[in-house]
Design a protein around this motif. Sequence first.
Motif, PDB file in Angstrom:
ATOM      1  N   ALA A 117     -19.535 -20.417   3.890  1.00 61.09           N
ATOM      2  CA  ALA A 117     -18.884 -21.404   3.030  1.00 61.09           C
ATOM      3  C   ALA A 117     -19.655 -21.580   1.738  1.00 61.09           C
ATOM      4  N   GLU A 149     -11.590 -26.057   7.312  1.00 61.13           N
ATOM      5  CA  GLU A 149     -11.475 -25.023   6.274  1.00 61.13           C
ATOM      6  C   GLU A 149     -12.080 -25.474   4.952  1.00 61.13           C
ATOM      7  N   GLY A 150     -12.682 -26.668   4.953  1.00 63.84           N
ATOM      8  CA  GLY A 150     -13.292 -27.164   3.731  1.00 63.84           C
ATOM      9  C   GLY A 150     -12.602 -28.424   3.240  1.00 63.84           C
ATOM     10  N   THR A 163     -24.352 -19.913   5.673  1.00 64.93           N
ATOM     11  CA  THR A 163     -23.821 -19.270   6.874  1.00 64.93           C
ATOM     12  C   THR A 163     -24.403 -20.000   8.087  1.00 64.93           C
ATOM     13  N   ASP A 192     -17.723 -17.499   9.041  1.00 66.61           N
ATOM     14  CA  ASP A 192     -18.881 -18.383   9.228  1.00 66.61           C
ATOM     15  C   ASP A 192     -19.674 -18.532   7.929  1.00 66.61           C
ATOM     16  N   ALA A 252     -17.320 -26.705   8.349  1.00 72.69           N
ATOM     17  CA  ALA A 252     -16.699 -25.501   7.790  1.00 72.69           C
ATOM     18  C   ALA A 252     -17.393 -24.237   8.290  1.00 72.69           C
ATOM     19  N   VAL A 253     -18.704 -24.231   8.287  1.00 75.09           N
ATOM     20  CA  VAL A 253     -19.458 -23.048   8.703  1.00 75.09           C
ATOM     21  C   VAL A 253     -19.290 -22.779  10.192  1.00 75.09           C
ATOM     22  N   CYS A 287     -14.371 -22.606   2.488  1.00 75.94           N
ATOM     23  CA  CYS A 287     -14.659 -21.482   3.372  1.00 75.94           C
ATOM     24  C   CYS A 287     -14.345 -20.162   2.656  1.00 75.94           C
TER      25      CYS A 287
END
Length: 263
Positions: free
Chosen positions: A240, A204-205, A166, A238, A198-199, A234
């Motif tokens: 992942a 989105e990853g 996070t 916040d 991502a975090v 994700c």
Amino acid sequence: MKGIDPAERLLKSLGVTEPHEIELEDIAFDQGAEIRYCDLSGCEADILGYRDRAIISIDRNRGLRRRRFSIAHELGHWHYHRGKKLQCRVDEYQPKHKQLAERKANGYAASLLMPHYLLKPRARDHQKLTFKTIEQFSSEFRTSLPATAIRLVEADIWPCMLICHTRQGRKWFAQAPMFHQRWFPQAELDPESSAFDAVFGQSEGDAHPRIIGADAWFDRAEAQRYELFEQVKCIGDDEALVLLTIKDDRMMEDEPERFGHRW
């Protein structure tokens, strides 16, 4: 059936041979527990038992896969902790320093929802573990993505580590036994990792694993010698999941000697 855990022993005694046959309401009934879906405040699930009967209350406002994990978790308490008063918290991952009762209930839930005798033969058909594979198993076993990922990583089929991050830092991690324990992930994210974006809401990853230096994840001098496969997914605004896979088998060997030829 000696050598298998209680949840798997129960499933085999009920003749479960496919993931879709793991019907938790029926299993609970067999174990003397009734499932009730209701509005709960302050918790996701609760169990009230007396002698050989119990009522398991589940928050009906949760998603299907979360409800299934909660039921399986409470059945774990029913198996291990009858007659004991517990303050139950349902989390799909329980760090080792958390109370033993919750970890035991989680272990029972994982075995009940994703028994190794059904999961491992299917998993071995996959050459590597990716989030696409995890999503396939999540759908087949009707389990959440984090719970499925933990179970597959800890199955020790691939040299993988799973880390949840996070914005506040590392939340938890799980690893395959073959992923040597000397590799302990850093608490903070390295900007070189796609998990950082991502975090902090910039992506989105990853659709596919990518290569990254091991020193982005591990604060060890020898990490500079290795690369990893990294894939990020994700699972919240916040939060992942990071899947790390060893690229060089030497990372799985015993710790090298500081002054030997392997250092």
